[in-house]
Design an enzyme around this catalytic site. Structure first.
Site, PDB file in Angstrom:
ATOM      1  N   ARG A 244       0.958  -1.329   0.032  1.00 42.45           N
ATOM      2  CA  ARG A 244       0.014  -0.114  -0.097  1.00 42.45           C
ATOM      3  C   ARG A 244       0.832   1.441  -0.097  1.00 42.45           C
ATOM      4  NH1 ARG A 244      -3.868  -0.744   4.916  1.00 42.45           N
ATOM      5  NH2 ARG A 244      -4.799   1.301   4.323  1.00 42.45           N
TER       6      ARG A 244
ATOM      7  N   ASN B 242      -8.804   7.809   6.559  1.00 43.79           N
ATOM      8  CA  ASN B 242      -7.790   7.205   5.529  1.00 43.79           C
ATOM      9  C   ASN B 242      -6.343   7.110   6.223  1.00 43.79           C
ATOM     10  OD1 ASN B 242      -9.621   6.768   3.793  1.00 43.79           O
ATOM     11  ND2 ASN B 242      -9.252   8.880   2.429  1.00 43.79           N
TER      12      ASN B 242
ATOM     13  N   ASP C  99      -3.446   7.181   4.349  1.00 38.27           N
ATOM     14  CA  ASP C  99      -2.686   7.417   3.101  1.00 38.27           C
ATOM     15  C   ASP C  99      -2.040   8.825   2.980  1.00 38.27           C
ATOM     16  OD1 ASP C  99      -5.582   7.493   1.020  1.00 38.27           O
ATOM     17  OD2 ASP C  99      -4.600   9.024   2.174  1.00 38.27           O
TER      18      ASP C  99
ATOM     19  N   HIS D 238      -7.714   6.803  12.090  1.00 43.47           N
ATOM     20  CA  HIS D 238      -7.003   5.378  12.037  1.00 43.47           C
ATOM     21  C   HIS D 238      -5.481   5.427  11.946  1.00 43.47           C
ATOM     22  CE1 HIS D 238     -11.282   4.268  10.714  1.00 43.47           C
ATOM     23  NE2 HIS D 238     -11.290   4.198  12.081  1.00 43.47           N
TER      24      HIS D 238
ATOM     25  N   GLY E 207     -17.108   9.323   0.307  1.00 41.50           N
ATOM     26  CA  GLY E 207     -16.221   8.198   0.017  1.00 41.50           C
ATOM     27  C   GLY E 207     -15.792   7.267   1.566  1.00 41.50           C
TER      28      GLY E 207
HETATM   29  C1  BV8 Z   1     -12.870  -0.102  18.413  1.00 40.53           C
HETATM   30  C2  BV8 Z   1      -6.805   0.357   9.649  1.00 40.53           C
HETATM   31  C3  BV8 Z   1     -13.208  -0.517  20.591  1.00 40.53           C
HETATM   32  C4  BV8 Z   1      -5.981   1.180   9.150  1.00 40.53           C
HETATM   33  C5  BV8 Z   1      -9.191   0.461   9.827  1.00 40.53           C
HETATM   34  C6  BV8 Z   1     -20.124  -4.966  15.338  1.00 40.53           C
HETATM   35  C7  BV8 Z   1     -20.883  -3.883  15.106  1.00 40.53           C
HETATM   36  C8  BV8 Z   1     -20.132  -2.391  15.131  1.00 40.53           C
HETATM   37  C9  BV8 Z   1     -19.020  -2.177  15.369  1.00 40.53           C
HETATM   38  C10 BV8 Z   1     -18.205  -3.499  15.787  1.00 40.53           C
HETATM   39  C11 BV8 Z   1     -18.723  -4.757  15.666  1.00 40.53           C
HETATM   40  N1  BV8 Z   1     -17.800  -5.642  15.871  1.00 40.53           N
HETATM   41  C12 BV8 Z   1     -16.666  -4.698  16.122  1.00 40.53           C
HETATM   42  C13 BV8 Z   1     -16.928  -3.547  16.093  1.00 40.53           C
HETATM   43  C14 BV8 Z   1     -15.900  -2.368  16.184  1.00 40.53           C
HETATM   44  C15 BV8 Z   1     -15.239  -2.302  14.920  1.00 40.53           C
HETATM   45  C16 BV8 Z   1     -16.027  -2.072  13.627  1.00 40.53           C
HETATM   46  O1  BV8 Z   1     -16.768  -0.735  13.446  1.00 40.53           O
HETATM   47  N2  BV8 Z   1     -16.209  -3.291  12.868  1.00 40.53           N
HETATM   48  C17 BV8 Z   1     -17.334  -2.971  11.785  1.00 40.53           C
HETATM   49  C18 BV8 Z   1     -16.519  -3.446  10.631  1.00 40.53           C
HETATM   50  C19 BV8 Z   1     -18.303  -3.790  12.067  1.00 40.53           C
HETATM   51  N3  BV8 Z   1     -14.491  -1.087  15.175  1.00 40.53           N
HETATM   52  C20 BV8 Z   1     -13.190  -0.998  15.736  1.00 40.53           C
HETATM   53  O2  BV8 Z   1     -12.724  -2.096  15.957  1.00 40.53           O
HETATM   54  C21 BV8 Z   1     -12.459   0.103  16.032  1.00 40.53           C
HETATM   55  N4  BV8 Z   1     -12.179  -0.057  17.319  1.00 40.53           N
HETATM   56  O3  BV8 Z   1     -14.029  -0.278  18.249  1.00 40.53           O
HETATM   57  O4  BV8 Z   1     -12.395  -0.320  19.535  1.00 40.53           O
HETATM   58  C22 BV8 Z   1     -12.214  -0.663  21.842  1.00 40.53           C
HETATM   59  C23 BV8 Z   1     -12.382   0.291  22.893  1.00 40.53           C
HETATM   60  C24 BV8 Z   1     -11.569   0.373  23.999  1.00 40.53           C
HETATM   61  C25 BV8 Z   1     -10.603  -0.646  24.139  1.00 40.53           C
HETATM   62  C26 BV8 Z   1     -10.494  -1.696  22.952  1.00 40.53           C
HETATM   63  C27 BV8 Z   1     -11.356  -1.710  21.906  1.00 40.53           C
HETATM   64  C28 BV8 Z   1     -11.312   0.366  15.087  1.00 40.53           C
HETATM   65  C29 BV8 Z   1     -11.781   0.632  13.736  1.00 40.53           C
HETATM   66  C30 BV8 Z   1     -10.560   0.863  12.846  1.00 40.53           C
HETATM   67  C31 BV8 Z   1      -9.940  -0.230  12.169  1.00 40.53           C
HETATM   68  N5  BV8 Z   1      -8.853   0.005  11.167  1.00 40.53           N
HETATM   69  N6  BV8 Z   1      -8.124   0.518   9.036  1.00 40.53           N
HETATM   70  C32 BV8 Z   1      -5.753   0.732   7.674  1.00 40.53           C
HETATM   71  O5  BV8 Z   1      -4.933  -0.107   7.178  1.00 40.53           O
HETATM   72  O6  BV8 Z   1      -6.215   1.518   6.747  1.00 40.53           O
HETATM   73  S1  BV8 Z   1     -10.528   0.704   9.406  1.00 40.53           S
HETATM   74  C33 BV8 Z   1     -10.715   0.572   7.623  1.00 40.53           C
HETATM   75  O7  BV8 Z   1     -12.145   0.571   7.341  1.00 40.53           O
HETATM   76  C34 BV8 Z   1      -9.882   1.518   6.870  1.00 40.53           C
HETATM   77  O8  BV8 Z   1      -9.564   2.626   8.014  1.00 40.53           O
HETATM   78  C35 BV8 Z   1     -11.125   2.449   6.355  1.00 40.53           C
HETATM   79  O9  BV8 Z   1     -10.871   3.903   6.106  1.00 40.53           O
HETATM   80  C36 BV8 Z   1     -12.197   2.085   7.253  1.00 40.53           C
HETATM   81  C37 BV8 Z   1     -13.428   2.411   6.705  1.00 40.53           C
HETATM   82  O10 BV8 Z   1     -13.470   2.006   5.306  1.00 40.53           O
HETATM   83  P1  BV8 Z   1     -13.932   3.069   4.353  1.00 40.53           P
HETATM   84  O11 BV8 Z   1     -13.035   4.249   4.491  1.00 40.53           O
HETATM   85  O12 BV8 Z   1     -15.274   3.323   4.222  1.00 40.53           O
HETATM   86  O13 BV8 Z   1     -13.809   2.202   3.087  1.00 40.53           O
HETATM   87  P2  BV8 Z   1     -14.834   1.296   2.078  1.00 40.53           P
HETATM   88  O14 BV8 Z   1     -13.716   0.408   1.214  1.00 40.53           O
HETATM   89  O15 BV8 Z   1     -15.321   0.382   3.294  1.00 40.53           O
HETATM   90  O16 BV8 Z   1     -15.734   1.992   1.499  1.00 40.53           O
HETATM   91  C38 BV8 Z   1     -15.369   2.963   0.473  1.00 40.53           C
HETATM   92  C39 BV8 Z   1     -16.557   3.657  -0.108  1.00 40.53           C
HETATM   93  O17 BV8 Z   1     -16.397   4.470  -0.928  1.00 40.53           O
HETATM   94  C40 BV8 Z   1     -17.658   2.597  -0.667  1.00 40.53           C
HETATM   95  O18 BV8 Z   1     -18.705   3.074  -0.408  1.00 40.53           O
HETATM   96  C41 BV8 Z   1     -17.553   2.896  -2.166  1.00 40.53           C
HETATM   97  O19 BV8 Z   1     -18.822   2.908  -2.667  1.00 40.53           O
HETATM   98  C42 BV8 Z   1     -16.945   4.443  -2.087  1.00 40.53           C
HETATM   99  N7  BV8 Z   1     -16.202   4.655  -3.353  1.00 40.53           N
HETATM  100  C43 BV8 Z   1     -15.376   4.058  -3.952  1.00 40.53           C
HETATM  101  N8  BV8 Z   1     -14.861   4.777  -5.029  1.00 40.53           N
HETATM  102  C44 BV8 Z   1     -15.381   6.156  -4.737  1.00 40.53           C
HETATM  103  C45 BV8 Z   1     -16.271   5.972  -3.890  1.00 40.53           C
HETATM  104  N9  BV8 Z   1     -16.906   7.195  -3.481  1.00 40.53           N
HETATM  105  C46 BV8 Z   1     -16.767   8.229  -4.117  1.00 40.53           C
HETATM  106  N10 BV8 Z   1     -16.113   8.097  -5.116  1.00 40.53           N
HETATM  107  C47 BV8 Z   1     -15.300   7.302  -5.487  1.00 40.53           C
HETATM  108  N11 BV8 Z   1     -14.398   7.389  -6.610  1.00 40.53           N
END
Ligand code: BV8
Ligand code: ZN
Length: 243
Positions: free
Chosen positions: A68, A100, A102, A117, A187
């Protein structure tokens, strides 16, 4: 049309929060997390961005981050990054919260940025905690990298699933969310918490919610204006003749 409507609304808010996700970097050639291009060597990104994956196979996780880093170092910010930077110059009170890692918002010139993040070019030593920032790619044979000070394993200084976000970062973004007049969500699939909760806070406090995304998301249901489209293209149209 919707973009004109969004432009008119946005240019007259006095405090704007912008929340971005991987979709804002997609037109710069950076794969998104959950889109079809989000896969890497058939691994699901969300399976690699975890402490467990790193513990089990630090070299594999580092190969993914290093790959990446290479993509990002060969990428340029796109019109969405520049458009968001322009909004920061125009709107009196502005904060950019990005999911992001990046660094492309900073490369585009954005100033007031909260990286929810972390940042892919920062490493943290798992032994002595030493933090280093360097926009570089490691040589394959260096992976997984060791700390020059204490020899322990270095990790990417990013927030993995199951890890808490930086408390100061969270409180700053929530404080702004509770008082800003509008949030522009760009996004993001809006499924990762706590980042995805931000637009709901703004809405609850009577703020306006705007969205630009390629597909509908859970935020679309609470958005006052939701534009289905590419972020770069939309910003190109929206920021025309804004000086
Ligand atoms: C925490 C690492 C607690 C860095 C990332 C069940 C229900 C709810 C929540 C949870 C659950 N089980 C677990 C959880 C918590 C969990 C969570 O939310 N999970 C989800 C998936 C269910 N969250 C966590 O674990 C967080 N921590 O809760 O800790 C805690 C508290 C105290 C003590 C201990 C623990 C941590 C969350 C961070 C995780 N790390 N990344 C890296 O390597 O990048 S998250 C990862 O997903 C990336 O950072 C990314 O940014 C993030 C979100 O994804 P998006 O940015 O939205 O990207 P995605 O591909 O999904 O979507 C892109 C969108 O763009 C799409 O809609 C697409 O259509 C659109 N698109 C594409 N091209 C375009 C566009 N739009 C416009 N123009 C374009 N050209
Ligand atoms: Zn160390």
């Amino acid at each position: 049309m919707e973009i004109e409507k969004l432009k008119k609304e946005i240019l007259c808010v006095d405090s704007l929060l912008v929340l971005t996700g991987a979709g804002v970097s997609q037109e710069s050639g950076i794969p998104t997390f959950r889109g079809k291009d989000g896969l890497w060597k058939n691994y699901d990104a969300t399976q690699l961005a975890t402490p467990h994956a790193f513990e089990r196979d630090p070299k594999l996780v580092w190969e993914w981050y290093n790959w990446r880093r290479g993509k990002i170092l060969n990428a340029e910010p796109n019109s969405a990054h520049y458009g968001i930077k322009k909004l920061e110059e125009i709107i009196p009170e502005f904060l950019l919260a990005t999911q992001n890692v990046d660094d492309l918002h900073r490369t585009a010139g954005s100033k007031n940025i909260l990286e929810l993040h972390g940042n892919i070019f920062r490493t943290r030593c798992t032994g002595c905690g030493k933090i280093e920032f360097e926009k570089k790619i490691f040589d394959e044979e260096e992976l997984p990298p060791g700390c020059k000070e204490c020899g322990s394993l270095l990790r990417p200084d990013v927030v993995w699933f199951g890890e808490p976000l930086d408390q100061l970062v969270i409180s700053k973004v929530m404080e702004f969310a509770l008082k800003c007049s509008a949030v522009l969500v760009v996004g993001t699939s809006a499924v990762v918490y706590p980042a995805a909760s931000i637009p709901y806070y703004v809405k609850e406090k009577g703020g306006r919610v705007f969205e630009i995304n390629m597909e509908p998301t859970p935020v679309s249901g609470i958005a006052d204006i939701s534009i289905l489209g590419r972020a770069g293209e939309t910003f190109e149209k929206m920021m025309q003749d804004t000086g």
